[in-house]
Design a protein around this motif. Structure first.
Motif, mmCIF file in Angstrom:
data_model
loop_
_atom_site.group_PDB
_atom_site.id
_atom_site.type_symbol
_atom_site.label_atom_id
_atom_site.label_comp_id
_atom_site.label_asym_id
_atom_site.label_seq_id
_atom_site.Cartn_x
_atom_site.Cartn_y
_atom_site.Cartn_z
ATOM 1 N N ILE A 136 -4.698 8.272 -0.080
ATOM 2 C CA ILE A 136 -3.344 7.768 -0.345
ATOM 3 C C ILE A 136 -3.137 6.437 0.379
ATOM 4 O O ILE A 136 -2.602 5.477 -0.188
ATOM 5 N N ALA A 137 -3.615 6.377 1.613
ATOM 6 C CA ALA A 137 -3.433 5.145 2.403
ATOM 7 C C ALA A 137 -4.152 3.958 1.752
ATOM 8 O O ALA A 137 -3.738 2.814 1.910
ATOM 9 N N ALA A 138 -5.238 4.249 1.014
ATOM 10 C CA ALA A 138 -6.015 3.167 0.382
ATOM 11 C C ALA A 138 -5.492 2.833 -1.016
ATOM 12 O O ALA A 138 -6.015 1.920 -1.670
ATOM 13 N N ASP A 139 -4.483 3.545 -1.471
ATOM 14 C CA ASP A 139 -3.926 3.311 -2.808
ATOM 15 C C ASP A 139 -3.137 2.002 -2.800
ATOM 16 O O ASP A 139 -2.209 1.844 -1.994
ATOM 17 N N PRO A 140 -3.495 1.037 -3.648
ATOM 18 C CA PRO A 140 -2.803 -0.266 -3.608
ATOM 19 C C PRO A 140 -1.364 -0.220 -4.141
ATOM 20 O O PRO A 140 -0.637 -1.209 -4.010
ATOM 21 N N SER A 141 -0.942 0.895 -4.712
ATOM 22 C CA SER A 141 0.433 0.968 -5.222
ATOM 23 C C SER A 141 1.406 1.055 -4.044
ATOM 24 O O SER A 141 0.991 1.179 -2.896
ATOM 25 N N ASP A 142 2.694 1.018 -4.361
ATOM 26 C CA ASP A 142 3.668 1.179 -3.273
ATOM 27 C C ASP A 142 4.263 2.596 -3.285
ATOM 28 O O ASP A 142 5.404 2.805 -2.897
ATOM 29 N N ARG A 143 3.456 3.559 -3.759
ATOM 30 C CA ARG A 143 3.950 4.938 -3.780
ATOM 31 C C ARG A 143 4.358 5.412 -2.387
ATOM 32 O O ARG A 143 3.753 5.039 -1.379
ATOM 33 N N ARG A 144 5.372 6.291 -2.388
ATOM 34 C CA ARG A 144 5.821 6.943 -1.154
ATOM 35 C C ARG A 144 5.600 8.445 -1.359
ATOM 36 O O ARG A 144 6.320 9.081 -2.129
ATOM 37 N N VAL A 145 4.596 8.982 -0.680
ATOM 38 C CA VAL A 145 4.105 10.330 -0.992
ATOM 39 C C VAL A 145 4.581 11.339 0.049
ATOM 40 O O VAL A 145 4.434 11.119 1.259
ATOM 41 N N LEU A 146 5.128 12.427 -0.436
ATOM 42 C CA LEU A 146 5.464 13.584 0.412
ATOM 43 C C LEU A 146 4.359 14.624 0.211
ATOM 44 O O LEU A 146 3.971 14.912 -0.924
ATOM 45 N N MET B 37 0.838 -1.198 0.000
ATOM 46 C CA MET B 37 0.000 0.000 0.000
ATOM 47 C C MET B 37 0.876 1.253 0.000
ATOM 48 O O MET B 37 1.994 1.240 0.504
ATOM 49 N N ALA B 38 0.282 2.334 -0.525
ATOM 50 C CA ALA B 38 1.024 3.603 -0.545
ATOM 51 C C ALA B 38 1.179 4.136 0.875
ATOM 52 O O ALA B 38 0.343 3.874 1.738
ATOM 53 N N THR B 39 2.230 4.888 1.099
ATOM 54 C CA THR B 39 2.433 5.510 2.406
ATOM 55 C C THR B 39 2.737 6.989 2.238
ATOM 56 O O THR B 39 3.306 7.406 1.214
ATOM 57 N N ILE B 40 2.378 7.746 3.250
ATOM 58 C CA ILE B 40 2.806 9.151 3.313
ATOM 59 C C ILE B 40 4.081 9.182 4.137
ATOM 60 O O ILE B 40 4.078 8.805 5.314
ATOM 61 N N VAL B 41 5.170 9.590 3.511
ATOM 62 C CA VAL B 41 6.462 9.530 4.196
ATOM 63 C C VAL B 41 6.707 10.750 5.067
ATOM 64 O O VAL B 41 7.564 10.722 5.953
ATOM 65 N N GLY B 42 5.964 11.837 4.810
ATOM 66 C CA GLY B 42 6.159 13.021 5.631
ATOM 67 C C GLY B 42 5.525 14.237 5.020
ATOM 68 O O GLY B 42 4.883 14.159 3.957
ATOM 69 N N GLY B 43 5.668 15.338 5.733
ATOM 70 C CA GLY B 43 5.085 16.601 5.271
ATOM 71 C C GLY B 43 6.075 17.743 5.409
ATOM 72 O O GLY B 43 6.918 17.739 6.321
ATOM 73 N N ILE B 44 5.970 18.675 4.489
ATOM 74 C CA ILE B 44 6.779 19.897 4.540
ATOM 75 C C ILE B 44 5.823 21.082 4.499
ATOM 76 O O ILE B 44 4.921 21.125 3.662
ATOM 77 N N GLY B 45 6.027 22.028 5.404
ATOM 78 C CA GLY B 45 5.369 23.330 5.285
ATOM 79 C C GLY B 45 6.434 24.327 4.893
ATOM 80 O O GLY B 45 7.526 24.328 5.473
ATOM 81 N N ALA C 108 6.388 10.574 -5.059
ATOM 82 C CA ALA C 108 5.275 11.407 -5.527
ATOM 83 C C ALA C 108 5.051 12.517 -4.501
ATOM 84 O O ALA C 108 5.426 12.375 -3.326
ATOM 85 N N VAL C 109 4.471 13.621 -4.971
ATOM 86 C CA VAL C 109 4.206 14.775 -4.100
ATOM 87 C C VAL C 109 2.752 15.190 -4.256
ATOM 88 O O VAL C 109 2.236 15.226 -5.376
ATOM 89 N N VAL C 110 2.105 15.481 -3.134
ATOM 90 C CA VAL C 110 0.822 16.212 -3.167
ATOM 91 C C VAL C 110 1.093 17.567 -2.541
ATOM 92 O O VAL C 110 1.633 17.639 -1.430
ATOM 93 N N ILE C 111 0.775 18.642 -3.257
ATOM 94 C CA ILE C 111 1.060 19.981 -2.739
ATOM 95 C C ILE C 111 -0.210 20.807 -2.648
ATOM 96 O O ILE C 111 -0.971 20.916 -3.609
ATOM 97 N N PHE C 112 -0.455 21.346 -1.437
ATOM 98 C CA PHE C 112 -1.537 22.299 -1.202
ATOM 99 C C PHE C 112 -0.968 23.702 -1.409
ATOM 100 O O PHE C 112 0.038 24.054 -0.795
ATOM 101 N N TYR C 113 -1.592 24.471 -2.274
ATOM 102 C CA TYR C 113 -1.102 25.829 -2.526
ATOM 103 C C TYR C 113 -2.285 26.696 -2.913
ATOM 104 O O TYR C 113 -3.393 26.203 -3.171
ATOM 105 N N ASN C 114 -2.030 28.000 -2.963
ATOM 106 C CA ASN C 114 -3.067 28.938 -3.388
ATOM 107 C C ASN C 114 -2.610 29.680 -4.631
ATOM 108 O O ASN C 114 -1.493 30.189 -4.677
#
Lengths: 278, 118
Positions: free
Chosen positions: A172-182, A1-9, A51-57
């Motif tokens: 992301i947690a339910a994603d069956p891939s082995d992605r590692r998401v920041l 399963m995919a994991t979130i490896v961490g977050g950056i602000g 992979a990255v998910v980025i929240f921005y305005n």
């Protein structure tokens, strides 16, 4: 399963981009902020995101007042930066991950978030600068942009942005891939560009907000958006991005690194790295 | 459960850009949004009045643009994110307009920012 490896602000002050373009990172004015990047990059290397998910305005590059989405998620194979009018060099295109985008979109809509989805999306400095700072040689891993409206009030509440981030974390947690998401939250901290109160910075509020963001982020929902405007400035509402980033990480986190510095241009700038506690 | 919209409240020295402001400033902001394009910036600089008229700015908005005064442009409904494109094109940065809006010199405005970190 995919994991979130961490977050950056991280702040996205345009002046940081101009300083990078002029290679002034080591100058005394800029060094207190840029020195924080090396530890953040080293940590990113150690957690190996792919992979990255980025929240921005968006600041008026892709969206105008004719059509202003509260939440917009990119679902493009690539994202183009473009001229914003005031002289920042245009970045090379950024790779997308449509499969991850649609996983996130489908999950959000199933959970009652009514989104705008974008198969074409120009991304402005708020998207481009954090990626350029964290990957100075160019980012090669794919990215999912999530834009939150901070231009036209009413803005979504802190509670809503928290749930947005949390729901993306679940997707992301339910994603069956082995992605590692920041996950990145781009913006802030306290600053105000407009009005007689221009130049407003609130170190005490930023400090308290950051501490709660790490330890008990759900408590931040007691602030209304107007409370945040009052306490952190008209552009300090970019803290919504940080809330969404933190919520995506889920339960307890460990603060890996923090570098807070006043001022960069008119802004209290910050770089924060968080890792889920396991 | 129903939640009422937030009641607007006065925050000193601050205009919250809400629906009313977005309607009032629409033409001015639309013009500023066009400045993402270099050809449009050149067209404005070549014929400011003509360019403002193309976007149907009100006379008050045209006066505010002519004044180069950020507070006047904001009071005319301008949103700082769009105005930044006009302001940048005119060779000003956010510290210049910070000084202008607060009535300080640019040096004093910068000193105030430094002070906030102490």
């Amino acid at each position: 399963m995919a994991t979130i490896v961490g977050g950056i602000g991280v702040s996205h002050v345009p002046a940081l981009g101009l300083a990078m373009a002029k290679n002034m990172q080591a100058d005394p004015y800029w060094e207190p902020f840029f020195k924080g990047l090396a530890p953040a990059r080293a940590w990113i290397d150690s957690v190996r995101p792919d992979a990255v998910v980025i929240f921005y305005n968006d600041h008026g590059l892709n969206f105008f007042l004719d059509k202003m989405p509260t939440f917009a998620v990119g679902a493009a194979p690539a994202y183009l930066n473009a001229d914003e009018g005031w002289g920042l060099p245009v970045s090379a295109p950024f790779p997308g991950d449509p499969a991850l985008s649609w996983r996130i979109i489908n999950h959000l809509i199933a959970n009652e978030f009514d989104l705008t989805t974008c198969q074409e999306m120009l991304v402005d400095h708020a998207f481009a600068l954090p990626l350029k700072m964290l990957w100075p040689d160019g980012v090669t891993i794919p990215i999912v942009p999530v834009a939150i409206n901070t231009v036209q009030h009413p803005l979504p509440s802190i509670h809503r942005c928290f749930n947005l981030g949390r729901t993306i974390g679940e997707a992301i947690a339910a994603d069956p891939s082995d992605r590692r998401v920041l996950v990145i939250g781009s913006g802030g901290l306290s600053h105000q560009l407009d009005g007689e109160r221009a130049g407003f910075i609130n170190k005490a509020f930023d400090t308290a907000f950051l501490e709660e963001l790490v330890t008990q982020p759900e408590r931040l929902s007691r602030y209304s958006v107007l409370d945040v405007v009052e306490q952190a400035g008209t552009q300090g509402v970019e803290l919504l991005m940080w809330v969404a980033m933190r919520a995506a990480l889920g339960g307890p986190v460990r603060q890996v690194y923090q570098n807070y510095h006043i001022p960069i241009s008119n802004t209290a700038a910050c770089l924060l790295a968080l890792e889920p506690s396991r | 459960m129903m939640t009422e919209p937030q009641t607007p409240r006065a925050i000193s020295g601050t205009i919250v850009f809400d629906g009313a402001e977005a309607m009032k400033g629409y033409a001015l902001n639309k013009m500023c949004y066009s400045f993402n394009d270099a050809a449009n910036r050149a067209a404005f600089l070549a014929d400011e009045n003509g360019y403002c008229n193309r976007f149907n700015l009100s006379s008050g908005q045209i006066e505010a643009v002519k004044s180069r005064n950020a507070l006047s442009m904001i009071r005319a409904g301008g949103n700082i994110y769009y105005l930044a494109k006009l302001i940048g094109m005119l060779g000003l940065n956010v510290q210049d307009i910070g000084a202008q809006q607060t009535g300080l010199s640019v040096d004093d405005f910068k000193a105030k920012l430094l002070q906030a970190g102490l």
